[in-house]
Design a protein around this motif. Structure first.
Motif, PDB file in Angstrom:
ATOM      1  N   GLY A 117      16.476  34.700  34.895  1.00  0.00           N
ATOM      2  CA  GLY A 117      16.064  33.447  35.518  1.00  0.00           C
ATOM      3  C   GLY A 117      16.110  32.264  34.577  1.00  0.00           C
ATOM      4  N   LEU A 118      16.592  32.474  33.373  1.00  0.00           N
ATOM      5  CA  LEU A 118      16.708  31.377  32.404  1.00  0.00           C
ATOM      6  C   LEU A 118      17.755  30.382  32.895  1.00  0.00           C
ATOM      7  N   PRO A 119      17.430  29.088  32.934  1.00  0.00           N
ATOM      8  CA  PRO A 119      18.405  28.099  33.433  1.00  0.00           C
ATOM      9  C   PRO A 119      19.470  27.763  32.384  1.00  0.00           C
ATOM     10  N   LEU A 120      20.324  28.731  32.107  1.00  0.00           N
ATOM     11  CA  LEU A 120      21.402  28.551  31.139  1.00  0.00           C
ATOM     12  C   LEU A 120      22.681  28.204  31.889  1.00  0.00           C
ATOM     13  N   GLU A 121      23.269  27.059  31.557  1.00  0.00           N
ATOM     14  CA  GLU A 121      24.514  26.640  32.188  1.00  0.00           C
ATOM     15  C   GLU A 121      25.689  27.064  31.308  1.00  0.00           C
ATOM     16  N   CYS A 122      26.696  27.657  31.899  1.00  0.00           N
ATOM     17  CA  CYS A 122      27.827  28.192  31.132  1.00  0.00           C
ATOM     18  C   CYS A 122      29.134  27.529  31.599  1.00  0.00           C
ATOM     19  N   TYR A 123      29.965  27.158  30.623  1.00  0.00           N
ATOM     20  CA  TYR A 123      31.251  26.522  30.927  1.00  0.00           C
ATOM     21  C   TYR A 123      32.326  27.069  30.003  1.00  0.00           C
ATOM     22  N   ARG A 124      33.496  27.296  30.589  1.00  0.00           N
ATOM     23  CA  ARG A 124      34.679  27.619  29.793  1.00  0.00           C
ATOM     24  C   ARG A 124      35.508  26.348  29.631  1.00  0.00           C
ATOM     25  N   VAL A 125      35.947  26.108  28.383  1.00  0.00           N
ATOM     26  CA  VAL A 125      36.729  24.910  28.088  1.00  0.00           C
ATOM     27  C   VAL A 125      38.134  25.346  27.679  1.00  0.00           C
ATOM     28  N   GLY A 126      39.092  25.036  28.489  1.00  0.00           N
ATOM     29  CA  GLY A 126      40.477  25.398  28.214  1.00  0.00           C
ATOM     30  C   GLY A 126      41.384  24.810  29.282  1.00  0.00           C
ATOM     31  N   ARG A 127      42.627  25.202  29.268  1.00  0.00           N
ATOM     32  CA  ARG A 127      43.589  24.640  30.214  1.00  0.00           C
ATOM     33  C   ARG A 127      44.037  25.666  31.255  1.00  0.00           C
ATOM     34  N   GLY A 128      43.313  26.800  31.321  1.00  0.00           N
ATOM     35  CA  GLY A 128      43.658  27.831  32.285  1.00  0.00           C
ATOM     36  C   GLY A 128      43.065  27.568  33.655  1.00  0.00           C
ATOM     37  N   ALA A 129      43.542  28.342  34.624  1.00  0.00           N
ATOM     38  CA  ALA A 129      43.102  28.149  36.013  1.00  0.00           C
ATOM     39  C   ALA A 129      41.626  28.462  36.201  1.00  0.00           C
ATOM     40  N   ASP A 130      41.063  29.338  35.361  1.00  0.00           N
ATOM     41  CA  ASP A 130      39.662  29.739  35.525  1.00  0.00           C
ATOM     42  C   ASP A 130      38.704  28.911  34.674  1.00  0.00           C
ATOM     43  N   ASP A 131      39.223  27.989  33.908  1.00  0.00           N
ATOM     44  CA  ASP A 131      38.374  27.171  33.042  1.00  0.00           C
ATOM     45  C   ASP A 131      37.817  25.984  33.830  1.00  0.00           C
ATOM     46  N   GLU A 132      36.489  25.848  33.808  1.00  0.00           N
ATOM     47  CA  GLU A 132      35.859  24.753  34.556  1.00  0.00           C
ATOM     48  C   GLU A 132      36.163  23.381  33.959  1.00  0.00           C
ATOM     49  N   LEU A 133      36.362  23.346  32.637  1.00  0.00           N
ATOM     50  CA  LEU A 133      36.558  22.080  31.944  1.00  0.00           C
ATOM     51  C   LEU A 133      37.803  22.151  31.072  1.00  0.00           C
ATOM     52  N   ALA A 134      38.492  21.025  30.975  1.00  0.00           N
ATOM     53  CA  ALA A 134      39.688  20.957  30.139  1.00  0.00           C
ATOM     54  C   ALA A 134      39.644  19.681  29.307  1.00  0.00           C
ATOM     55  N   PRO A 135      40.106  19.733  28.059  1.00  0.00           N
ATOM     56  CA  PRO A 135      40.206  18.496  27.266  1.00  0.00           C
ATOM     57  C   PRO A 135      41.045  17.469  28.002  1.00  0.00           C
ATOM     58  N   ASP A 136      40.594  16.225  27.994  1.00  0.00           N
ATOM     59  CA  ASP A 136      41.282  15.180  28.743  1.00  0.00           C
ATOM     60  C   ASP A 136      42.606  14.788  28.086  1.00  0.00           C
ATOM     61  N   ALA A 137      42.611  14.718  26.760  1.00  0.00           N
ATOM     62  CA  ALA A 137      43.818  14.336  26.035  1.00  0.00           C
ATOM     63  C   ALA A 137      44.670  15.573  25.742  1.00  0.00           C
ATOM     64  N   GLU A 138      45.964  15.403  25.792  1.00  0.00           N
ATOM     65  CA  GLU A 138      46.870  16.535  25.596  1.00  0.00           C
ATOM     66  C   GLU A 138      46.731  17.148  24.208  1.00  0.00           C
ATOM     67  N   ASP A 139      46.447  16.314  23.203  1.00  0.00           N
ATOM     68  CA  ASP A 139      46.377  16.822  21.832  1.00  0.00           C
ATOM     69  C   ASP A 139      44.952  17.186  21.414  1.00  0.00           C
ATOM     70  N   ALA A 140      43.992  17.121  22.339  1.00  0.00           N
ATOM     71  CA  ALA A 140      42.598  17.438  21.995  1.00  0.00           C
ATOM     72  C   ALA A 140      42.398  18.949  21.952  1.00  0.00           C
ATOM     73  N   ASP A 141      41.641  19.398  20.993  1.00  0.00           N
ATOM     74  CA  ASP A 141      41.378  20.830  20.805  1.00  0.00           C
ATOM     75  C   ASP A 141      39.872  21.016  20.716  1.00  0.00           C
ATOM     76  N   TRP A 142      39.278  21.520  21.796  1.00  0.00           N
ATOM     77  CA  TRP A 142      37.819  21.695  21.828  1.00  0.00           C
ATOM     78  C   TRP A 142      37.357  22.647  20.723  1.00  0.00           C
ATOM     79  N   ALA A 143      38.025  23.764  20.557  1.00  0.00           N
ATOM     80  CA  ALA A 143      37.604  24.763  19.580  1.00  0.00           C
ATOM     81  C   ALA A 143      37.635  24.204  18.160  1.00  0.00           C
ATOM     82  N   ARG A 144      38.698  23.499  17.808  1.00  0.00           N
ATOM     83  CA  ARG A 144      38.796  22.951  16.457  1.00  0.00           C
ATOM     84  C   ARG A 144      37.686  21.935  16.202  1.00  0.00           C
ATOM     85  N   LEU A 145      37.429  21.051  17.169  1.00  0.00           N
ATOM     86  CA  LEU A 145      36.376  20.054  16.999  1.00  0.00           C
ATOM     87  C   LEU A 145      35.018  20.703  16.802  1.00  0.00           C
TER      88      LEU A 145
END
Length: 544
Positions: A473-501
């Protein structure tokens, strides 16, 4: 006159200035019922405390009022830089800095920016927003006394107009009641720091012709250094209304009564270099610059925030911003404990996190006053390297508290600021796109609950977080960041790298608190993501 009436609220806030109203706003946004009492009849009428730094504006963005504050501050939107001059009419003039954000580099680091909004314009915005969220705010009402026990706080409050007093029973009390805090005094909490630094009298006045003297110099403040009349000149509307801070030396026997309208007019004319300037003094208010940090940030169920916890020199506007950020840190922790998804010990991390930041910030504020030769502060700026402004504003970190993996020996404020997702630091900003195409900052994700972000190959972490939230019941929100079909979020810029940042591999994970600070990160996958994540959350949220 006493009343049998009793209010019962989760949180009682004492003090309705910037920090108290911000506390109300942040608690209201989190859905926490509360009562705020303020002894004065309304919000501030004096134009002061105008510098809202980028971190504070990020918090107001998160609370949904950033655009309203910018509207209220529109008259000063084009004012930048700090000018130092012998007068406004002579050749002895130097910009200490010309632009707040030269080159527009700040846009890479934040979705927000600095904002000049005087306290008398900002407080009504905060008040209206807090009331819309359901806050119970009572001006003209003072705290008479309080007692606390293991279950809560009982406070006696009194309406100053009617004299009727009644009891408020609260789970917790937040004292945002200023530098001479009666709550802090009742708790017997002392101070560290240099103490009084200097004294000024703030003179508000009208002078239509001064706009012609100033010309196109749209400064935030101008330090006027004429030895016969030094002072700080601040525009209110760049046209007719102005503020002049004149040095006041009570230690030499100077009294407030010595600042007659005639003397104030003469001081302004001499300082500006406009001997025939028509001046209409509209108000005078003494203020004291000091460096004091409370030895403790509260006791049991009572917490100090803002000036009740720390006083700082005004140069750089560090004091008000630090206080607003106190309120934000405390609000999410109160909400987490009151809603039952964190243990009471989480509230002990408030002092552990915020006091070291206040100590470092107060020291930097005093040094900045010396560097800028603030009128009335006759102290050598000294030598040695000091943290830059961005390090103070966005680079401070929590080395102890509700974090896992933060280096205990690190400084609260580094010399330089570098975006990082190291535990204890503010999570970095990156523009993202949702599946629906809506653009948002990573900082917009950190609103009410802890957030687990994982890279494009971090499916094991993502699944572990979802299972943990569902099972506990912990209100933990989970998001995947990537450019795949199952990823909820994607970097807006083509050269942006979430993992590296964020300093992780594509299968890594970062846990961010509701206040936008990194609680923990794993640079890569692990054999037991469920067990590791459960242990981290138990530690961060003081669940065991």
């Amino acid at each position: 006159m006493a009343s049998t009436e009793e209010d019962r609220v989760p949180v009682l806030i004492v003090g309705g200035s910037l920090v108290g109203l911000s506390t109300s706003l942040f608690l209201g946004r989190l859905g926490i019922d509360h009562l705020l009492v303020e002894r004065h009849a309304g919000t501030s009428h004096h134009p002061r405390g105008r510098g809202n730094n980028v971190r504070t504006m990020e918090l107001y963005r998160n609370a949904g009022v950033e655009h309203l504050i910018r509207e209220a501050a529109s008259v000063l939107a084009d004012n930048h830089g700090i000018l130092q001059a012998g007068s406004l009419t002579g050749d002895d003039q130097e910009w200490l800095f010309r632009q707040i954000d030269p080159g527009g580099e700040l846009s890479r680091l934040s979705p927000s920016g600095w904002c000049l909004c005087s306290q008398n314009d900002l407080e009504p915005v905060l008040l209206d927003a807090a009331l819309e969220l359901g806050a119970d705010i009572r001006f003209g009402t003072e705290l008479v006394s309080f007692e606390q026990d293991e279950e809560g706080v009982s406070a006696l409050v009194r309406n100053r107009e009617t004299g009727v007093a009644h009891t408020v029973r609260a789970d917790y009390l937040v004292a945002a009641d200023g530098p001479r805090s009666p709550v802090r005094e009742q708790l017997g909490i002392g101070h560290t720091g240099q103490g009084d630094l200097f004294h000024n009298v703030s003179i508000t006045f009208r002078a239509k012709e001064l706009a012609d003297v100033v010309g196109d110099r749209r400064f935030i403040v101008c330090y006027l250094t004429n030895p016969e009349s030094s002072g700080a000149l601040l525009p209110v509307d760049n046209q007719e209304h102005w503020v002049f801070h004149a040095p006041w030396r009570p230690g030499d026997g100077e009294t407030l009564e010595d600042f007659t309208d005639e003397r104030c007019t003469a001081l302004i004319r001499t300082a500006t270099g406009a001997p025939d300037l028509e001046v209409h003094v509209t108000g005078k208010a003494p203020w004291h610059a000091a460096e004091r940090i409370a030895e403790r940030y509260g006791s049991d169920r009572v917490f100090l925030a803002g000036d009740s916890a720390h006083e700082m020199s005004p140069t750089g506007a560090f004091g008000s911003n630090t206080g607003i950020q106190d309120a934000h840190n405390l609000a999410w922790k109160l909400a987490a404990v009151l809603e039952g998804w964190a243990g009471p010990a989480l509230l002990e991390t408030y002092e552990a996190e915020r006091r070291p930041v206040a100590l470092a910030t107060a020291e930097r504020a005093s040094a900045r006053s010396a560097e800028h030769q603030h009128p009335g502060y006759d102290v050598s700026p000294g030598t040695g390297r000091r943290p830059g402004m961005m390090a103070m504003v966005l680079g401070y970190r929590y080395t102890a508290g509700a974090v896992c993996g933060a280096p205990a020996d690190a400084e609260a404020v580094p010399q330089e600021f570098r975006p990082s997702a190291e535990p204890g630091k503010r999570a970095p900003h990156m523009w993202l796109k949702q599946r629906q195409g809506e653009r948002m900052s990573t900082l917009d994700l950190y609103a009410k609950y802890p957030v687990l972000l994982v890279g494009p190959d971090g499916g094991a972490w993502y699944s572990a977080g979802r299972r943990l939230a569902e099972e506990t019941g912990l209100p933990l929100e989970c998001y995947r960041v990537g450019r795949g079909a199952d990823d909820e979020l994607a970097p807006d810029a083509e050269d942006a790298d979430w993992a590296r940042l964020h300093g992780v591999a594509d299968d890594g994970a970062v846990l961010v608190r509701p206040d936008g600070f990194v609680a923990w990160r794993s640079e890569s996958a692990t054999a037991d993501p469920d067990g590791v994540l459960a242990q981290v959350l138990d530690t961060v949220l003081s669940l065991r």
